[in-house]
Design a protein around this motif. Structure first.
Motif, PDB file in Angstrom:
ATOM      1  N   ARG A  29       0.826  -1.205   0.000  1.00 42.39           N
ATOM      2  CA  ARG A  29       0.000   0.000   0.000  1.00 42.39           C
ATOM      3  C   ARG A  29       0.865   1.261   0.000  1.00 42.39           C
ATOM      4  O   ARG A  29       0.570   2.237  -0.697  1.00 42.39           O
ATOM      5  N   GLU A  30       1.953   1.249   0.799  1.00 41.54           N
ATOM      6  CA  GLU A  30       2.784   2.442   0.883  1.00 41.54           C
ATOM      7  C   GLU A  30       3.506   2.741  -0.429  1.00 41.54           C
ATOM      8  O   GLU A  30       3.800   3.899  -0.734  1.00 41.54           O
ATOM      9  N   VAL A  31       3.779   1.718  -1.234  1.00 44.41           N
ATOM     10  CA  VAL A  31       4.391   1.928  -2.547  1.00 44.41           C
ATOM     11  C   VAL A  31       3.391   2.595  -3.487  1.00 44.41           C
ATOM     12  O   VAL A  31       3.736   3.521  -4.228  1.00 44.41           O
ATOM     13  N   LYS A  32       2.153   2.146  -3.427  1.00 48.54           N
ATOM     14  CA  LYS A  32       1.116   2.759  -4.253  1.00 48.54           C
ATOM     15  C   LYS A  32       0.886   4.209  -3.837  1.00 48.54           C
ATOM     16  O   LYS A  32       0.876   5.113  -4.676  1.00 48.54           O
ATOM     17  N   ASP A  33       0.692   4.421  -2.548  1.00 48.98           N
ATOM     18  CA  ASP A  33       0.386   5.764  -2.068  1.00 48.98           C
ATOM     19  C   ASP A  33       1.534   6.738  -2.289  1.00 48.98           C
ATOM     20  O   ASP A  33       1.316   7.936  -2.498  1.00 48.98           O
ATOM     21  N   GLY A  34       2.750   6.211  -2.255  1.00 53.08           N
ATOM     22  CA  GLY A  34       3.926   7.063  -2.427  1.00 53.08           C
ATOM     23  C   GLY A  34       4.403   7.164  -3.859  1.00 53.08           C
ATOM     24  O   GLY A  34       5.427   7.817  -4.130  1.00 53.08           O
ATOM     25  N   PHE A  35       3.697   6.517  -4.799  1.00 52.37           N
ATOM     26  CA  PHE A  35       4.088   6.518  -6.209  1.00 52.37           C
ATOM     27  C   PHE A  35       5.563   6.110  -6.350  1.00 52.37           C
ATOM     28  O   PHE A  35       6.313   6.704  -7.122  1.00 52.37           O
ATOM     29  N   ARG A  36       5.929   5.064  -5.626  1.00 50.09           N
ATOM     30  CA  ARG A  36       7.315   4.582  -5.658  1.00 50.09           C
ATOM     31  C   ARG A  36       7.464   3.566  -6.791  1.00 50.09           C
ATOM     32  O   ARG A  36       7.510   2.358  -6.597  1.00 50.09           O
ATOM     33  N   TYR A  37       7.491   4.108  -7.996  1.00 50.45           N
ATOM     34  CA  TYR A  37       7.483   3.274  -9.199  1.00 50.45           C
ATOM     35  C   TYR A  37       8.682   2.326  -9.276  1.00 50.45           C
ATOM     36  O   TYR A  37       8.577   1.237  -9.856  1.00 50.45           O
ATOM     37  N   ASP A  38       9.803   2.734  -8.709  1.00 48.31           N
ATOM     38  CA  ASP A  38      11.012   1.926  -8.822  1.00 48.31           C
ATOM     39  C   ASP A  38      10.924   0.626  -8.020  1.00 48.31           C
ATOM     40  O   ASP A  38      11.784  -0.245  -8.150  1.00 48.31           O
ATOM     41  N   GLU A  39       9.873   0.459  -7.209  1.00 47.17           N
ATOM     42  CA  GLU A  39       9.713  -0.767  -6.435  1.00 47.17           C
ATOM     43  C   GLU A  39       8.694  -1.714  -7.070  1.00 47.17           C
ATOM     44  O   GLU A  39       8.259  -2.679  -6.436  1.00 47.17           O
ATOM     45  N   VAL A  40       8.328  -1.436  -8.310  1.00 44.07           N
ATOM     46  CA  VAL A  40       7.355  -2.253  -9.044  1.00 44.07           C
ATOM     47  C   VAL A  40       8.070  -2.943 -10.201  1.00 44.07           C
ATOM     48  O   VAL A  40       8.855  -2.312 -10.913  1.00 44.07           O
ATOM     49  N   PRO A  41       7.818  -4.245 -10.445  1.00 47.85           N
ATOM     50  CA  PRO A  41       8.558  -5.010 -11.466  1.00 47.85           C
ATOM     51  C   PRO A  41       8.060  -4.789 -12.896  1.00 47.85           C
ATOM     52  O   PRO A  41       7.622  -5.727 -13.577  1.00 47.85           O
ATOM     53  N   VAL A  95      -2.698   0.012 -12.785  1.00 47.71           N
ATOM     54  CA  VAL A  95      -4.019   0.348 -12.256  1.00 47.71           C
ATOM     55  C   VAL A  95      -3.975   1.028 -10.892  1.00 47.71           C
ATOM     56  O   VAL A  95      -4.641   2.057 -10.692  1.00 47.71           O
ATOM     57  N   PRO A  96      -3.216   0.532  -9.892  1.00 47.21           N
ATOM     58  CA  PRO A  96      -3.230   1.220  -8.593  1.00 47.21           C
ATOM     59  C   PRO A  96      -2.782   2.681  -8.679  1.00 47.21           C
ATOM     60  O   PRO A  96      -3.300   3.540  -7.956  1.00 47.21           O
ATOM     61  N   PHE A  97      -1.851   2.954  -9.580  1.00 47.57           N
ATOM     62  CA  PHE A  97      -1.348   4.327  -9.723  1.00 47.57           C
ATOM     63  C   PHE A  97      -2.330   5.177 -10.519  1.00 47.57           C
ATOM     64  O   PHE A  97      -2.549   6.351 -10.203  1.00 47.57           O
ATOM     65  N   LEU A  98      -2.939   4.601 -11.530  1.00 44.77           N
ATOM     66  CA  LEU A  98      -3.958   5.322 -12.287  1.00 44.77           C
ATOM     67  C   LEU A  98      -5.140   5.696 -11.387  1.00 44.77           C
ATOM     68  O   LEU A  98      -5.711   6.782 -11.516  1.00 44.77           O
ATOM     69  N   LEU A  99      -5.511   4.805 -10.488  1.00 39.66           N
ATOM     70  CA  LEU A  99      -6.597   5.107  -9.562  1.00 39.66           C
ATOM     71  C   LEU A  99      -6.268   6.316  -8.692  1.00 39.66           C
ATOM     72  O   LEU A  99      -7.111   7.194  -8.477  1.00 39.66           O
ATOM     73  N   ARG A 100      -5.047   6.358  -8.199  1.00 46.79           N
ATOM     74  CA  ARG A 100      -4.643   7.477  -7.343  1.00 46.79           C
ATOM     75  C   ARG A 100      -4.532   8.774  -8.133  1.00 46.79           C
ATOM     76  O   ARG A 100      -4.888   9.852  -7.628  1.00 46.79           O
ATOM     77  N   ILE A 101      -4.071   8.677  -9.358  1.00 49.53           N
ATOM     78  CA  ILE A 101      -3.990   9.873 -10.204  1.00 49.53           C
ATOM     79  C   ILE A 101      -5.398  10.368 -10.540  1.00 49.53           C
ATOM     80  O   ILE A 101      -5.679  11.578 -10.520  1.00 49.53           O
TER      81      ILE A 101
END
Length: 331
Positions: A29-41, A95-101
């Motif tokens: 959740r914290e990766v999504k909320d923080g837009f920490r793209y570098d932690e996504v494969p 999708v999780p990032f698009l939702l937050r945007i």
């Protein structure tokens, strides 16, 4: 390539690095909320035109304060993640990032961002307004996306789970000032795989107060899609009660009629057939074209009419077919 690579496909890939459902589910959740793209494969999956590593840059631009750049980024995301009506695995990671945007980003891009989310989590259904397919979400289990060889339904499942995990971001958008946003929010919510009573209750509550015709129909179809996907046996009666009530607004009756046809297996009753083929219903063609389900059936403005025609004439011998609209065909 090793001939053994495909042995046991796709079951042997379940839960591995090739399974996008696992990849999306593992994003904290914290990766999504923080837009920490570098932690996504991203590197594990390609988009339709290139490597997945290109997607985070577009997401970051979409979330930026540069209006023109954000608009271009969104158009590029549509191109990369939704080619010819299809979806692709890396889209589910987005999708999780698009939702937050969508929830916190530029209001003028909100509806189109939400629509992209919905299409990532839905099978290719352009042009199909049948009773069996209008509300269908899942893809055939063995349908694959060529560049990743990932089953398309895995992408859809991953995207739908991402939507379910973030319902708290979507539900407030049902009250957005923009009717298009409200309509598309319902479209996205219809893909939820959990918290069904919560999602359906929110849609019903919004329907009770909604005054925009297209949004009303979107809410009805969203409620029906959730009910159909999760086999709610009470839903056909709910839809029947709506369309058969002459005190309801015409667009509510029309939308509920479509919903009933998708939820039930019985032939269309004469009363429903009369409602949907009444020449007066033609005035709703343009009014209801923005409903997302209808837009994808026909982009040229005939979504409602195409659905009614297909739903009412399916499985009827061609020799006994009459014009379901009771008049001359439109040009």
């Amino acid at each position: 390539m090793d001939d053994d690579f495909w042995v046991g496909w796709p079951e042997r890939w379940t839960g591995t690095d090739c399974d996008v459902r696992t990849a999306v589910g593992a994003i904290p959740r914290e990766v999504k909320d923080g837009f920490r793209y570098d932690e996504v494969p991203w590197q594990r999956f390609r988009h339709f035109y290139g490597p997945g590593e290109e997607i985070p840059g577009l997401l970051a631009t979409l979330a930026s304060g540069d209006a023109e750049a954000a608009d271009r980024a969104l158009q590029q995301l549509w191109t990369n993640l939704h080619h010819q009506g299809g979806t692709i695995a890396v889209g589910a990671l987005a999708v999780p990032f698009l939702l937050r945007i969508a929830a916190a980003g530029r209001p003028e891009l909100r509806a189109q961002t939400l629509r992209l989310i919905a299409e990532i989590g839905r099978c290719q259904h352009m042009g199909d307004g049948s009773r069996e397919s209008l509300l269908q979400v899942a893809e055939e289990p063995l349908m694959i996306e060529g560049s990743t060889m990932c089953p398309v339904d895995w992408t859809i499942q991953a995207a739908r789970q991402a939507v379910t995990d973030d319902l708290h971001l979507l539900l407030p958008l049902l009250s957005d000032p923009d009717p298009e946003v409200r309509s598309v929010s319902a479209y996205v919510l219809a893909a939820a795989t959990g918290e069904l009573s919560h999602a359906s209750s929110a849609l019903q509550t919004r329907l009770a107060k909604e005054d925009d015709a297209a949004v009303r129909v979107s809410l009805i179809l969203a409620i029906a899609q959730l009910a159909r996907e999760h086999q709610d046996g009470h839903a056909p009666k709910w839809a029947h009660d709506l369309w058969s009530d002459p005190g309801r607004p015409p667009e509510v009756r029309i939308g509920a009629g479509l919903a009933w046809l998708c939820l039930a297996t019985d032939p269309a009753p004469d009363e429903l057939r009369a409602l949907l083929t009444d020449p007066g219903s033609r005035q709703y063609d343009d009014l209801l074209q923005p409903v997302p389900w209808l837009t994808w059936v026909d982009h040229n403005g005939a979504g409602l009419r195409s659905c009614i025609d297909e739903m009412l004439t399916a499985n009827i011998p061609e020799t006994v077919l009459d014009d379901p609209w009771g008049g001359e065909p439109s040009s």
